[in-house]
Scaffold this motif. Structure first.
Motif, PDB file in Angstrom:
ATOM      1  N   UNK A   1       0.816  -1.221   0.000  1.00  0.00           N
ATOM      2  CA  UNK A   1       0.000   0.000   0.000  1.00  0.00           C
ATOM      3  C   UNK A   1       0.846   1.267   0.000  1.00  0.00           C
ATOM      4  N   UNK A   2       2.187   1.094   0.008  1.00  0.00           N
ATOM      5  CA  UNK A   2       3.076   2.246  -0.035  1.00  0.00           C
ATOM      6  C   UNK A   2       3.265   2.956   1.286  1.00  0.00           C
ATOM      7  N   UNK A   3       2.690   2.438   2.357  1.00  0.00           N
ATOM      8  CA  UNK A   3       2.772   3.113   3.647  1.00  0.00           C
ATOM      9  C   UNK A   3       4.064   2.879   4.415  1.00  0.00           C
ATOM     10  N   UNK A   4       4.844   1.892   3.993  1.00  0.00           N
ATOM     11  CA  UNK A   4       6.103   1.582   4.673  1.00  0.00           C
ATOM     12  C   UNK A   4       7.178   1.404   3.624  1.00  0.00           C
ATOM     13  N   UNK A   5       8.363   1.927   3.884  1.00  0.00           N
ATOM     14  CA  UNK A   5       9.467   1.796   2.938  1.00  0.00           C
ATOM     15  C   UNK A   5      10.787   1.780   3.693  1.00  0.00           C
ATOM     16  N   UNK A   6      11.693   0.907   3.258  1.00  0.00           N
ATOM     17  CA  UNK A   6      12.988   0.812   3.921  1.00  0.00           C
ATOM     18  C   UNK A   6      14.021   0.249   2.954  1.00  0.00           C
ATOM     19  N   UNK A   7      15.229   0.767   3.001  1.00  0.00           N
ATOM     20  CA  UNK A   7      16.333   0.202   2.216  1.00  0.00           C
ATOM     21  C   UNK A   7      16.922  -0.960   3.000  1.00  0.00           C
ATOM     22  N   UNK A   8      17.074  -2.091   2.343  1.00  0.00           N
ATOM     23  CA  UNK A   8      17.545  -3.295   3.017  1.00  0.00           C
ATOM     24  C   UNK A   8      18.719  -3.922   2.269  1.00  0.00           C
ATOM     25  N   UNK A   9      19.446  -4.760   2.978  1.00  0.00           N
ATOM     26  CA  UNK A   9      20.471  -5.619   2.384  1.00  0.00           C
ATOM     27  C   UNK A   9      19.960  -7.053   2.423  1.00  0.00           C
ATOM     28  N   UNK A  10      20.157  -7.786   1.338  1.00  0.00           N
ATOM     29  CA  UNK A  10      19.702  -9.171   1.270  1.00  0.00           C
ATOM     30  C   UNK A  10      20.764 -10.005   0.568  1.00  0.00           C
ATOM     31  N   UNK A  11      20.734 -11.308   0.827  1.00  0.00           N
ATOM     32  CA  UNK A  11      21.673 -12.236   0.206  1.00  0.00           C
ATOM     33  C   UNK A  11      20.938 -13.076  -0.829  1.00  0.00           C
ATOM     34  N   UNK A  12      21.564 -13.264  -1.984  1.00  0.00           N
ATOM     35  CA  UNK A  12      20.922 -14.009  -3.059  1.00  0.00           C
ATOM     36  C   UNK A  12      21.040 -15.511  -2.835  1.00  0.00           C
ATOM     37  N   UNK A  13      20.009 -16.217  -3.274  1.00  0.00           N
ATOM     38  CA  UNK A  13      20.007 -17.672  -3.265  1.00  0.00           C
ATOM     39  C   UNK A  13      19.057 -18.128  -4.374  1.00  0.00           C
ATOM     40  N   UNK A  14      19.049 -19.414  -4.683  1.00  0.00           N
ATOM     41  CA  UNK A  14      18.234 -19.876  -5.816  1.00  0.00           C
ATOM     42  C   UNK A  14      16.769 -20.093  -5.436  1.00  0.00           C
ATOM     43  N   UNK A  15      16.499 -20.636  -4.264  1.00  0.00           N
ATOM     44  CA  UNK A  15      15.126 -20.876  -3.818  1.00  0.00           C
ATOM     45  C   UNK A  15      15.047 -20.557  -2.333  1.00  0.00           C
ATOM     46  N   UNK A  16      14.576 -19.365  -2.009  1.00  0.00           N
ATOM     47  CA  UNK A  16      14.638 -18.929  -0.618  1.00  0.00           C
ATOM     48  C   UNK A  16      13.811 -19.807   0.320  1.00  0.00           C
ATOM     49  N   UNK A  17      12.714 -20.371  -0.172  1.00  0.00           N
ATOM     50  CA  UNK A  17      11.872 -21.228   0.679  1.00  0.00           C
ATOM     51  C   UNK A  17      11.555 -22.551  -0.002  1.00  0.00           C
ATOM     52  N   UNK A  18      12.435 -23.008  -0.894  1.00  0.00           N
ATOM     53  CA  UNK A  18      12.188 -24.277  -1.565  1.00  0.00           C
ATOM     54  C   UNK A  18      10.934 -24.220  -2.425  1.00  0.00           C
ATOM     55  N   UNK A  19      10.039 -25.188  -2.243  1.00  0.00           N
ATOM     56  CA  UNK A  19       8.804 -25.256  -3.039  1.00  0.00           C
ATOM     57  C   UNK A  19       7.613 -24.601  -2.348  1.00  0.00           C
ATOM     58  N   UNK A  20       7.857 -23.908  -1.281  1.00  0.00           N
ATOM     59  CA  UNK A  20       6.765 -23.261  -0.551  1.00  0.00           C
ATOM     60  C   UNK A  20       6.050 -22.242  -1.427  1.00  0.00           C
ATOM     61  N   UNK A  21       4.728 -22.229  -1.370  1.00  0.00           N
ATOM     62  CA  UNK A  21       3.910 -21.298  -2.125  1.00  0.00           C
ATOM     63  C   UNK A  21       3.123 -20.399  -1.168  1.00  0.00           C
ATOM     64  N   UNK A  22       2.890 -19.145  -1.566  1.00  0.00           N
ATOM     65  CA  UNK A  22       2.081 -18.267  -0.716  1.00  0.00           C
ATOM     66  C   UNK A  22       0.616 -18.690  -0.758  1.00  0.00           C
TER      67      UNK A  22
END
Length: 231
Positions: free
Chosen positions: A145-166
């Motif tokens: 909704x655009x109400x929160x914003x933050x610059x973050x650092x993240x690490x790359x990987x191929x499948x962050x949660x495997x086969x998990x679906x939202x």
């Protein structure tokens, strides 16, 4: 259709070359430890020692048997990830059991995110440690909704949660009375979890409001990133 000894999908238990005795509570059978069952105190049910799932006493452990576990939802929420003028609406997992934040490598590539390569040591179940090559990238993460914003650092990987679906709570929330009126946000277009937000950004995990029903029913939580649901 998995081998009940090693859980591989390519053969049956009788043909398994990785046979080992279970060993849980002294069990000498050759099934996988995840399939171990013990007799309960009453002697009327057998209980799966790993999942605590009650199983009828007349069931036998055979290669074709399938144990169906209930679906348990973790806290997923759509977010906007930006790099300059490039942005993508992605599904994120709020994982306060992780000390770092991760993003899928193909997403980082599409957004043009780059950074230094590092070797990470990731602890998994049973004290195992997995080493992986990863790139540390910086991006802007914004609520849907655009109400929160933050610059973050993240690490790359191929499948962050495997086969998990939202889980699309917009379509199933009507199954529970206490969730019917909650304005769950629309999911990202990709049917997967592309970013895992760890405890290094604990402010995004804050529960600003909770709505719960009966014991065992899912709990809705309003966070700075929007409405999520767990259970």
């Amino acid at each position: 259709r998995l081998c009940f000894r090693c859980l591989a999908p390519t053969h049956r238990g009788a043909d398994c070359t990785r046979t080992r005795t279970c060993g849980v509570s002294g069990c000498e059978r050759n099934h996988n430890q995840l399939l171990h069952q013990e007799t309960s105190a009453t002697g009327t049910d057998r209980v799966n020692s790993v999942f605590g799932e009650a199983i009828a006493p007349d069931q036998s452990m055979v290669a074709s048997e399938v144990i169906t576990l209930p679906t348990t939802a973790l806290r997923t929420v759509p977010v906007i990830v930006c790099n300059g003028r490039k942005e993508m609406r992605l599904n994120a997992l709020l994982d306060d059991a992780s000390t770092k934040t991760y993003i899928n490598l193909d997403v980082a590539a599409k957004l043009g995110l780059t950074g230094p390569m590092e070797t990470l040591s990731v602890s998994t179940l049973n004290g195992h440690v997995k080493k992986l090559s990863s790139m540390e990238v910086t991006c802007v993460l914004r609520s849907a909704d655009g109400g929160f914003e933050k610059r973050i650092c993240a690490y790359t990987t191929t499948k962050v949660t495997g086969k998990m679906r939202p889980i699309n709570w917009q379509t199933i929330s009507s199954k529970w009375n206490h969730l019917k009126s909650i304005p769950f946000p629309k999911l990202g277009k990709r049917d997967k979890i592309d970013i895992l937000i760890g405890a290094d950004y604990a402010e995004m995990h804050r529960s600003l409001k909770e709505i719960f029903g009966k014991p065992g029913e899912p709990v809705a939580r309003f966070t700075p990133l929007g409405w999520t649901c767990i259970g």
